[in-house]
Design a protein around this motif. Structure first.
Motif, PDB file in Angstrom:
ATOM      1  N   THR A 269       0.830  -1.093  -0.124  1.00  0.00           N
ATOM      2  CA  THR A 269       0.178   0.017  -0.093  1.00  0.00           C
ATOM      3  C   THR A 269       0.892   1.398  -0.055  1.00  0.00           C
ATOM      4  O   THR A 269       1.926   1.300   0.527  1.00  0.00           O
ATOM      5  N   ALA A 270       0.499   2.311  -0.827  1.00  0.00           N
ATOM      6  CA  ALA A 270       1.189   3.555  -0.936  1.00  0.00           C
ATOM      7  C   ALA A 270       0.253   4.500  -1.522  1.00  0.00           C
ATOM      8  O   ALA A 270      -0.605   4.256  -2.229  1.00  0.00           O
ATOM      9  N   ASN A 271       0.504   5.843  -1.121  1.00  0.00           N
ATOM     10  CA  ASN A 271      -0.213   6.730  -1.545  1.00  0.00           C
ATOM     11  C   ASN A 271       0.514   7.170  -2.690  1.00  0.00           C
ATOM     12  O   ASN A 271       1.745   7.249  -2.976  1.00  0.00           O
ATOM     13  N   LYS A 272      -0.163   8.240  -3.359  1.00  0.00           N
ATOM     14  CA  LYS A 272       0.349   8.875  -4.568  1.00  0.00           C
ATOM     15  C   LYS A 272       1.781   9.710  -4.227  1.00  0.00           C
ATOM     16  O   LYS A 272       2.471   9.799  -5.000  1.00  0.00           O
ATOM     17  N   ASP A 273       1.598  10.409  -2.949  1.00  0.00           N
ATOM     18  CA  ASP A 273       2.835  11.224  -2.670  1.00  0.00           C
ATOM     19  C   ASP A 273       4.053  10.494  -2.577  1.00  0.00           C
ATOM     20  O   ASP A 273       4.918  10.717  -3.046  1.00  0.00           O
ATOM     21  N   ALA A 274       4.187   9.057  -2.182  1.00  0.00           N
ATOM     22  CA  ALA A 274       5.284   8.094  -1.781  1.00  0.00           C
ATOM     23  C   ALA A 274       5.662   8.077  -3.236  1.00  0.00           C
ATOM     24  O   ALA A 274       6.957   7.830  -3.647  1.00  0.00           O
ATOM     25  N   GLU A 275       4.507   7.678  -4.300  1.00  0.00           N
ATOM     26  CA  GLU A 275       5.094   7.319  -5.752  1.00  0.00           C
ATOM     27  C   GLU A 275       5.749   8.345  -6.314  1.00  0.00           C
ATOM     28  O   GLU A 275       6.782   8.190  -7.057  1.00  0.00           O
ATOM     29  N   GLU A 276       5.210   9.634  -6.224  1.00  0.00           N
ATOM     30  CA  GLU A 276       5.956  10.712  -6.632  1.00  0.00           C
ATOM     31  C   GLU A 276       7.267  11.072  -6.373  1.00  0.00           C
ATOM     32  O   GLU A 276       8.134  11.469  -6.742  1.00  0.00           O
ATOM     33  N   LYS A 277       7.341  10.848  -4.739  1.00  0.00           N
ATOM     34  CA  LYS A 277       8.598  11.291  -4.145  1.00  0.00           C
ATOM     35  C   LYS A 277       9.732  10.365  -4.579  1.00  0.00           C
ATOM     36  O   LYS A 277      10.817  10.721  -4.957  1.00  0.00           O
ATOM     37  N   PHE A 278       9.265   9.241  -4.658  1.00  0.00           N
ATOM     38  CA  PHE A 278      10.393   8.195  -4.894  1.00  0.00           C
ATOM     39  C   PHE A 278      10.401   7.902  -6.455  1.00  0.00           C
ATOM     40  O   PHE A 278      11.136   6.890  -6.835  1.00  0.00           O
ATOM     41  N   HIS A 279       9.564   8.495  -7.247  1.00  0.00           N
ATOM     42  CA  HIS A 279       9.457   8.146  -8.817  1.00  0.00           C
ATOM     43  C   HIS A 279       9.309   6.577  -9.211  1.00  0.00           C
ATOM     44  O   HIS A 279      10.101   6.229 -10.014  1.00  0.00           O
ATOM     45  N   ILE A 280       8.339   6.079  -8.567  1.00  0.00           N
ATOM     46  CA  ILE A 280       8.002   4.659  -8.761  1.00  0.00           C
ATOM     47  C   ILE A 280       6.563   4.513  -8.919  1.00  0.00           C
ATOM     48  O   ILE A 280       5.960   5.424  -8.430  1.00  0.00           O
ATOM     49  N   THR A 281       6.151   3.336  -9.382  1.00  0.00           N
ATOM     50  CA  THR A 281       4.637   3.139  -9.277  1.00  0.00           C
ATOM     51  C   THR A 281       4.428   1.906  -8.488  1.00  0.00           C
ATOM     52  O   THR A 281       5.189   0.897  -8.725  1.00  0.00           O
ATOM     53  N   VAL A 282       3.642   2.053  -7.475  1.00  0.00           N
ATOM     54  CA  VAL A 282       3.416   0.754  -6.690  1.00  0.00           C
ATOM     55  C   VAL A 282       2.564  -0.267  -7.304  1.00  0.00           C
ATOM     56  O   VAL A 282       1.535   0.065  -7.650  1.00  0.00           O
TER      57      VAL A 282
END
Length: 104
Positions: A41-54
């Motif tokens: 589980t991850a939110n969009k903020d984490a995906e944007e910060k780490f430049h990954i798609t969960v």
């Protein structure tokens, strides 16, 4: 009981990459591991910060190794299945205070 210091390495990767992790770990001296299937589980903020798609489907690999090879195993896993690879793996370790049932 074995009188030796061990570390438990945990690696969380996208589903389908546990064999990549285990091959790297074995090449660095690990004997084997255990794979557990899970969901991330991850939110969009984490995906944007780490430049990954969960990717929601995950595999958690647990590997107990002698303390002296922990860094080599973790480096090998990171190189083959780290965040900058399709496996998008994260790896961390914890000390094992006591181990029963392990063989040399």
């Amino acid at each position: 009981m074995i009188d030796k210091k061990f570390e438990m390495i945990f690696c969380v990767v996208n589903s389908g990459f546990s064999e990549t992790v285990m091959e790297a770990a074995r090449d660095a001296g690990a004997k084997g591991g255990t794979v557990i299937h899970g969901r991330g589980t991850a939110n969009k903020d984490a995906e944007e910060k780490f430049h990954i798609t969960v990717q929601p489907d995950k595999e958690i690999i647990m590997i107990i190794v002698p303390e002296k090879i922990k860094d080599d195993v973790m480096t090998a896993i990171y190189n083959d299945a780290g965040l900058n690879t399709p496996g998008q793996g994260i790896t961390f370790s914890m000390s094992v205070d006591r181990a029963v049932g392990l063989s040399e």
